[in-house]
Motif scaffolding. Structure first.
Motif, PDB file in Angstrom:
ATOM      1  N   PRO A 263       1.230  -1.023  -0.022  1.00  0.00           N
ATOM      2  CA  PRO A 263       0.163   0.434  -0.255  1.00  0.00           C
ATOM      3  C   PRO A 263       0.817   0.921   0.023  1.00  0.00           C
ATOM      4  O   PRO A 263       1.464   1.318   0.605  1.00  0.00           O
ATOM      5  CB  PRO A 263      -1.110  -0.074   1.360  1.00  0.00           C
ATOM      6  CG  PRO A 263      -0.884  -1.697   1.683  1.00  0.00           C
ATOM      7  CD  PRO A 263       0.536  -2.313   1.057  1.00  0.00           C
ATOM      8  N   GLU A 264       0.105   1.849  -1.267  1.00  0.00           N
ATOM      9  CA  GLU A 264       1.037   3.033  -1.170  1.00  0.00           C
ATOM     10  C   GLU A 264       1.479   4.346   0.563  1.00  0.00           C
ATOM     11  O   GLU A 264       2.579   4.729   1.012  1.00  0.00           O
ATOM     12  CB  GLU A 264       0.896   4.286  -1.961  1.00  0.00           C
ATOM     13  CG  GLU A 264       0.588   3.744  -3.561  1.00  0.00           C
ATOM     14  CD  GLU A 264       0.008   4.871  -4.328  1.00  0.00           C
ATOM     15  OE1 GLU A 264      -0.254   5.897  -4.055  1.00  0.00           O
ATOM     16  OE2 GLU A 264       0.150   4.712  -4.908  1.00  0.00           O
ATOM     17  N   GLU A 265       0.165   4.053   1.058  1.00  0.00           N
ATOM     18  CA  GLU A 265       0.472   5.417   2.921  1.00  0.00           C
ATOM     19  C   GLU A 265       1.653   3.691   3.174  1.00  0.00           C
ATOM     20  O   GLU A 265       1.848   4.925   4.668  1.00  0.00           O
ATOM     21  CB  GLU A 265      -0.993   5.044   3.249  1.00  0.00           C
ATOM     22  CG  GLU A 265      -1.336   3.514   3.535  1.00  0.00           C
ATOM     23  CD  GLU A 265      -2.188   2.369   2.284  1.00  0.00           C
ATOM     24  OE1 GLU A 265      -2.741   2.112   2.808  1.00  0.00           O
ATOM     25  OE2 GLU A 265      -2.618   3.594   1.536  1.00  0.00           O
ATOM     26  N   VAL A 266       2.034   3.521   3.164  1.00  0.00           N
ATOM     27  CA  VAL A 266       2.924   3.180   4.018  1.00  0.00           C
ATOM     28  C   VAL A 266       4.874   2.675   3.442  1.00  0.00           C
ATOM     29  O   VAL A 266       5.248   2.368   4.474  1.00  0.00           O
ATOM     30  CB  VAL A 266       2.763   1.143   4.262  1.00  0.00           C
ATOM     31  CG1 VAL A 266       1.481   0.506   4.576  1.00  0.00           C
ATOM     32  CG2 VAL A 266       3.042   0.215   3.125  1.00  0.00           C
TER      33      VAL A 266
ATOM     34  N   ALA B  10       7.015   5.368   3.043  1.00  0.00           N
ATOM     35  CA  ALA B  10       8.261   6.534   4.016  1.00  0.00           C
ATOM     36  C   ALA B  10       8.996   6.676   2.560  1.00  0.00           C
ATOM     37  O   ALA B  10       8.813   6.956   0.747  1.00  0.00           O
ATOM     38  CB  ALA B  10       8.598   6.465   4.671  1.00  0.00           C
ATOM     39  N   ARG B  11       8.951   8.300   2.985  1.00  0.00           N
ATOM     40  CA  ARG B  11       9.952   9.098   1.308  1.00  0.00           C
ATOM     41  C   ARG B  11      11.328   8.540   0.560  1.00  0.00           C
ATOM     42  O   ARG B  11      11.693   8.368   0.052  1.00  0.00           O
ATOM     43  CB  ARG B  11       9.907  10.684   1.632  1.00  0.00           C
ATOM     44  CG  ARG B  11       8.737  11.352   1.909  1.00  0.00           C
ATOM     45  CD  ARG B  11       9.062  12.976   1.692  1.00  0.00           C
ATOM     46  NE  ARG B  11       9.772  13.437   0.863  1.00  0.00           N
ATOM     47  CZ  ARG B  11      10.236  14.798   1.215  1.00  0.00           C
ATOM     48  NH1 ARG B  11       9.905  14.919   1.950  1.00  0.00           N
ATOM     49  NH2 ARG B  11      11.046  15.360   0.345  1.00  0.00           N
TER      50      ARG B  11
ATOM     51  N   ASN C 274       7.434   1.349   6.305  1.00  0.00           N
ATOM     52  CA  ASN C 274       6.164   1.742   8.139  1.00  0.00           C
ATOM     53  C   ASN C 274       6.024   0.646   8.171  1.00  0.00           C
ATOM     54  O   ASN C 274       5.314  -0.423   8.116  1.00  0.00           O
ATOM     55  CB  ASN C 274       5.358   2.727   7.925  1.00  0.00           C
ATOM     56  CG  ASN C 274       5.919   4.240   7.042  1.00  0.00           C
ATOM     57  OD1 ASN C 274       6.625   4.552   8.118  1.00  0.00           O
ATOM     58  ND2 ASN C 274       4.879   5.248   7.003  1.00  0.00           N
TER      59      ASN C 274
ATOM     60  N   GLY D 245      -1.136  -1.945   9.098  1.00  0.00           N
ATOM     61  CA  GLY D 245      -2.580  -2.300   8.068  1.00  0.00           C
ATOM     62  C   GLY D 245      -2.620  -3.905   7.129  1.00  0.00           C
ATOM     63  O   GLY D 245      -3.275  -3.905   6.775  1.00  0.00           O
TER      64      GLY D 245
END
Length: 461
Positions: free
Chosen positions: A277-280, A282-283, A288, A297
């Motif tokens: 998932p993109e939201e996990v 980091a830059r 994460n 998640g």
């Protein structure tokens, strides 16, 4: 059948990557009633802290690399597949590789890190890096090829560029390779290249921060800087590499250092995999995770080592990308997976700082230990040698490395100056561009999912 893996009623734990974290986890799972599958594109584990010695002719590659299958010989629940991972599909408990799909009950990402060029394309296309055994061998060949060219050229400016070396990045890797290059300039190169005036060879260390060895103590920073200056290294602090053109590394619009030997040791990114998932992510491309190293998640997917971005109150920027962190996370995760098998709760990760160190050359190293203990010089050098020797995998590698170090110490020589695999920058760049284009095409292509498989039960749940 997943790539000819035997069917099993035991939970299958798939580990992607066999660096420090993946290796330790797989070994610590030996006594659990699980099937352990390790995936890695190389059939060996390599000891990254000593890659710079391969690059500068101090050690041969097989001194710091060890076959994965030999490491795990006799571990009956272990299986290895040599392949590249294309993507992961957490919803289907599936890893897609270039040799087939592998299903898992638990997936552990131990993919490590990749070099971060901070978007500087001209540097990425022309700098040498030291992240793998092929990188180190390419750098070794490239350095000696340029000295052979320096003998042939009649242009003094070009000769100077072929002899100069610029290392970007003042962390332990940058400092260690500068120290090794300085010893080559003093003891090795004058014997091999008497036609060249090696006093003209300049070695530069370019660091964007205010100190070398930034993550270490003030003592280590000052001592390390002193050791480098004693070896004749030009240190440029608060200096940002901006671009590399025509054999010139520019650190402003007009100011540059002339060199054909640019070594990049300035930063790393995590090696996150496609499909997460993109939201996990980091830059910095780390993944994460919570304090159990479980990816946020996701129920049964974990990340350990450099790729894991664990944020805590004590570590608001995440744990450092260091081998001791990776090893301790692997040990903790192995214990937690054992707890899950028993129906017990997982315990949070707790890091024990065992210190840090860097070597600058013969009889010169700096060591930071817990309890505000700092020392350097000959004692630091001995400590560095002992710790790294004991951490190497395999008795043969320990013995060969020890003998190699002893010969180098007493003879002031580095015998491994063979250009066995000549390095061609143009061909290498073409290969890199083709690889990147293929990866981008695969990433942007329309993905058609397969029929969803039933979700595997949580181990111990």
């Amino acid at each position: 059948m997943d790539t000819n893996l035997p069917k099993t009623s035991q939970p299958r734990i798939v580990i992607v990557g066999c660096g420090f974290a993946g290796l330790r986890l797989a070994k610590d799972l030996a006594k659990l009633p699980v099937q352990v599958v390790v995936i890695d594109r190389n059939n060996y584990h390599n000891f990254q802290p000593l890659l710079y010695q391969v690059a500068t002719g101090g050690l041969e590659a097989d001194s710091i690399a060890y076959p994965i299958r030999k490491i795990f010989a006799g571990q009956h629940n272990f299986y290895y597949r040599m392949t590249d991972v294309e993507r992961v599909e957490p919803a289907q408990n599936l890893v897609k590789t270039n040799i087939g799909d592998i299903h898992y009950d638990h997936l552990v990402l131990a993919t490590g890190s990749l070099t971060n060029f901070f978007g500087l394309d001209s540097i990425e296309q022309n700098a040498m890096q030291i992240k793998s055994v092929p990188n180190a061998l390419n750098l070794r060949s490239y350095l000696f090829q340029n000295f052979e060219k320096a003998i042939l050229t009649e242009d003094p400016t070009q000769r100077q560029a072929l002899m100069n070396v610029v290392v970007v990045g003042g962390g332990p890797t940058g400092v260690e390779i500068c120290g090794s290059l300085a010893e080559m300039r003093k003891d090795v190169l004058p014997k091999d290249y008497p036609e060249l005036d090696l006093k003209q060879m300049e070695i530069y260390l370019v660091e964007s921060g205010a100190e070398v060895l930034g993550p270490m103590s003030k003592f280590a920073q000052e001592k390390g800087k002193k050791y480098l200056e004693e070896k004749g290294i030009h240190i440029r602090l608060n200096t940002h590499a901006q671009r590399y053109e025509d054999g010139r590394l520019y650190y402003s619009e007009t100011e540059f250092i002339r060199t054909q030997n640019l070594i990049w040791a300035a930063g790393v990114n995590g090696a996150a995999l496609d499909g997460l998932p993109e939201e996990v992510v980091a830059r910095n491309k780390r993944v994460n995770v919570d304090t159990r190293n479980r990816i946020l998640g996701l129920r049964n997917v974990y990340a350990i080592g450099d790729v894991a971005n664990m944020i805590t109150e004590e570590m608001p920027r995440g744990y450092p990308m260091l081998a001791p962190v990776a090893i301790q996370q692997a040990e903790q995760l192995a214990e937690n997976l054992g707890r899950l098998l028993k129906g017990e709760e997982m315990q949070p990760f707790q890091y024990t700082n065992k210190g840090s160190m860097a070597i600058v050359g013969r009889n010169r190293a700096v060591v930071d230990l817990p309890g505000d203990l700092h020392f350097g010089g000959f004692l630091g050098w001995l400590t560095w040698l002992f710790v790294h020797l004991m951490t190497l995998v395999g008795f043969r590698n320990k013995a060969v490395t020890l003998v190699g170090w002893a010969i180098s110490y007493f003879s002031s020589d580095k015998a491994l100056r063979l250009i066995i695999r000549p390095f061609n920058r143009h061909d290498f760049n073409e290969h890199q561009l083709q690889t990147k284009a293929a990866e981008q095409k695969a990433a942007t292509a329309e993905y058609i999912p397969s029929v969803a498989a039933p979700e595997a039960p949580v181990v111990g749940g």
